[in-house]
Design a protein around this motif. Structure first.
Motif, PDB file in Angstrom:
ATOM      1  N   ASP A 266       0.818  -1.214   0.075  1.00  0.00           N
ATOM      2  CA  ASP A 266       0.004   0.150   0.132  1.00  0.00           C
ATOM      3  C   ASP A 266       0.639   1.219  -0.149  1.00  0.00           C
ATOM      4  N   GLU A 267       2.065   1.249   0.841  1.00  0.00           N
ATOM      5  CA  GLU A 267       2.915   2.487   0.596  1.00  0.00           C
ATOM      6  C   GLU A 267       3.433   2.572  -0.718  1.00  0.00           C
ATOM      7  N   PRO A 268       4.284   3.581  -0.987  1.00  0.00           N
ATOM      8  CA  PRO A 268       4.861   3.962  -2.274  1.00  0.00           C
ATOM      9  C   PRO A 268       5.798   2.723  -2.331  1.00  0.00           C
ATOM     10  N   THR A 269       5.738   2.215  -3.531  1.00  0.00           N
ATOM     11  CA  THR A 269       6.487   0.942  -4.071  1.00  0.00           C
ATOM     12  C   THR A 269       6.621   0.908  -5.180  1.00  0.00           C
ATOM     13  N   VAL A 270       8.059   0.423  -5.416  1.00  0.00           N
ATOM     14  CA  VAL A 270       8.452   0.250  -6.799  1.00  0.00           C
ATOM     15  C   VAL A 270       8.849  -1.209  -6.895  1.00  0.00           C
ATOM     16  N   VAL A 271       8.428  -1.926  -8.099  1.00  0.00           N
ATOM     17  CA  VAL A 271       8.903  -3.204  -8.234  1.00  0.00           C
ATOM     18  C   VAL A 271       9.817  -3.431  -9.623  1.00  0.00           C
ATOM     19  N   ALA A 272      10.973  -3.962  -9.601  1.00  0.00           N
ATOM     20  CA  ALA A 272      11.657  -4.441 -10.984  1.00  0.00           C
ATOM     21  C   ALA A 272      11.470  -5.692 -11.117  1.00  0.00           C
ATOM     22  N   ILE A 307       9.356  -1.985 -14.836  1.00  0.00           N
ATOM     23  CA  ILE A 307       9.304  -1.099 -13.697  1.00  0.00           C
ATOM     24  C   ILE A 307       7.687  -0.994 -13.641  1.00  0.00           C
ATOM     25  N   ALA A 308       7.380  -1.359 -12.236  1.00  0.00           N
ATOM     26  CA  ALA A 308       6.001  -1.105 -11.870  1.00  0.00           C
ATOM     27  C   ALA A 308       6.052  -0.232 -10.574  1.00  0.00           C
ATOM     28  N   ALA A 309       5.180   0.928 -10.910  1.00  0.00           N
ATOM     29  CA  ALA A 309       5.009   1.641  -9.326  1.00  0.00           C
ATOM     30  C   ALA A 309       3.555   2.025  -9.058  1.00  0.00           C
ATOM     31  N   ASN A 310       3.241   1.928  -7.918  1.00  0.00           N
ATOM     32  CA  ASN A 310       1.847   2.196  -7.225  1.00  0.00           C
ATOM     33  C   ASN A 310       1.535   3.613  -6.974  1.00  0.00           C
TER      34      ASN A 310
END
Length: 512
Positions: A266-272, A307-310
């Motif tokens: 839920d918090e600011p997150t980036v997935v590579a 890269i995916a960012a929420n």
């Protein structure tokens, strides 16, 4: 040359123009209901179905075309002398062209707050019956279910006075694809209303094509992308591509893996992600902080990744992303400056998915194809059964935060999977090994961030105490794993020996 056509469509796109061309070819048009009204309003003469059958529409229009005069005219084999003799005796005229599409069941169930009664009322009965009859008799009856085929049929009729066997065959095939799709939508809608019908004795699934792809996993493989029917909130099929080249098979597969992991946070997150495995994950006070954590985990593997960012990508984050080659950036939004920076690299694929944080619906299933069949299972939407401290030392509050972070990531790492984390940043990831100690050793060896003081997550239990001993040697301070091995006691004793805190979750997360 065809003499009579029956037209009854819900989707009236192009039907007036098509009917006018038929009239120019001196084709008699039979129609009913709203289609007949539409054609008459546009100056096209029609014969009403009721005038053909001698029987009025009834039951609020539920019964219109279910009559021997209609079906006899469709099903009669023209080369069968007995069939044609019976038509003459029964005063039935052949129908040479059938143009039908069905009640909008899909559109109805996808609307918000559609009642069950409304959905049921939009199940077509007569339409599928006539379509299947005409498709069965395709050598004698041209059957059109898709408005996209109007032009081809008219052109052949004008140029050749007939429609070719190949075209008739393909049109008939499309009918059976269309009606099976329609019936599958209905059965799946009804099945979804029951809790005990997720795995029925007969499974029928249906998808709609989103796009053809240039190739599959490799350039010699053909491929296409299909959409599941339903409210696919937060899924890749709803993403809007803003810029960049067309998505490839591997792009889509990798991006989906990134999205599945991203939804754990839920918090600011980036997935590579690289080749469906995460190569860096970071949670931060803002999306820039999260991106830097994800990048610093493995600056080598992130190259050419997804890269995916929420949270929205801002200028500062975009500038950092553009320092390396990235295949895809997907986020719920982009500020104006950040978007322009990313678009300056013409090959980067930029996807906007406004509901990116929306979780998968719990009634959805995961399907894996095997030779000769499929495997089907629930989506793995749970995280753990119960967190149980099994060592003498209890994790600190900070260790606990990192353990849960690592556990979420490890859930999405290919088995055997190990994740090392510190300060809500992955510092080492060991995916897809044939034994667990190799996964751990790789995660330590390949780490770009000092693993000392990190915590470890393992997607399944330790069969031996060797992983705990290797963790202690690397300076790992806490471990989260499912437990359940007959040798659990050995691992617990080793953790106590080295002062490592260990938590059991009671739930494993194999991902193959």
């Amino acid at each position: 040359m065809i003499k009579r056509a029956l037209i009854s469509v819900s989707n009236k796109t192009g039907i007036v123009e098509f009917a006018k061309k038929l009239k120019e070819l001196e084709v008699e048009i039979i129609s009913t209901g709203g289609t007949a009204r539409k054609l008459v309003e546009n100056g096209i003469e029609v014969t009403n179905v009721s005038d053909i059958t001698g029987f009025p529409e009834c039951l609020d229009g539920r019964v219109k075309t279910l009559h021997p005069v209609i079906h006899g005219g469709i099903l009669a084999v023209r080369e069968n002398e007995n069939h044609m003799k019976q038509l003459k005796e029964l005063n039935i005229e052949p129908i040479d062209l059938l143009v039908i599409n069905l009640y909008p069941f899909k559109e109805t169930i996808l609307k918000e707050n559609t009642s069950f009664e409304e959905a049921i009322e939009n199940i077509d009965i007569g339409g599928p019956t006539m379509l299947r009859a005409a498709a069965k008799n395709f050598k004698d009856v041209i059957v059109v279910v898709d408005p996209i085929d109007y032009e081809k049929v008219i052109n052949e009729l004008i140029e050749k006075k007939e429609v070719s066997y190949e075209t008739r065959y393909r049109l008939a095939l499309k009918v059976f694809e269309y009606t099976s799709h329609y019936d599958a939508l209905i059965s799946n809608y009804l099945k979804d209303r029951l809790d005990d019908e997720k795995f029925p004795e007969i499974l029928t699934i249906t998808y709609e094509k989103v796009q053809d792809l240039r190739y599959g996993e490799n350039s010699h493989q053909r491929a296409a992308f299909y959409r599941e029917i339903g409210k696919n909130t937060g899924s890749l099929v709803n993403a809007k591509q803003i810029s960049g080249k067309e998505l490839s098979f591997n792009n889509i597969n990798d991006a989906n893996g990134a999205l599945e992991l991203l939804k754990e946070f839920d918090e600011p997150t980036v997935v590579a992600v690289k080749h469906t495995n995460p190569c860096g994950v970071g949670c931060g006070i803002n999306i820039y902080d999260a991106y830097m954590k994800a990048y610093e985990c493995d600056p080598k593997s992130i190259f050419g990744g997804i890269i995916a960012a929420n949270k929205a990508i801002d200028k500062k984050t975009a500038e950092e992303i553009n320092k390396i080659f990235i295949e895809i950036v997907i986020a719920p939004d982009f500020d104006e400056e950040g978007l322009e920076i990313l678009k300056s690299k013409k090959n980067i694929r930029i996807l906007k998915l406004k509901d990116i944080e929306k979780k998968q619906m719990k009634n959805r299933v995961d399907i894996k194809k095997v030779s000769g069949g499929i495997l089907i299972q629930d989506i793995d939407f749970r995280l753990y059964d119960d967190l149980k401290v099994v060592t003498e030392r209890v994790p600190t509050e900070k260790e606990m935060e990192d353990l849960i972070f690592a556990w979420k990531v490890c859930k999405h790492v290919k088995s055997n999977g190990i994740v090392l984390a510190k300060d809500k940043q992955t510092v080492g990831i060991g995916p897809g090994q044939v034994n667990r100690i190799w996964a751990l050793e790789n995660s330590i060896k390949q780490a770009f961030v000092d693993v000392k003081g990190s915590v470890m997550a393992s997607d399944a239990f330790f069969p031996f105490s060797d992983c705990v001993e290797a963790a202690a040697k690397a300076g790992i301070t806490a471990i989260i794993q499912p437990g359940g091995s007959i040798r659990d006691r050995e691992s617990i004793e080793a953790a106590d020996k080295y002062g490592i805190a260990m938590i059991f979750t009671g739930m494993r997360h194999f991902k193959h």
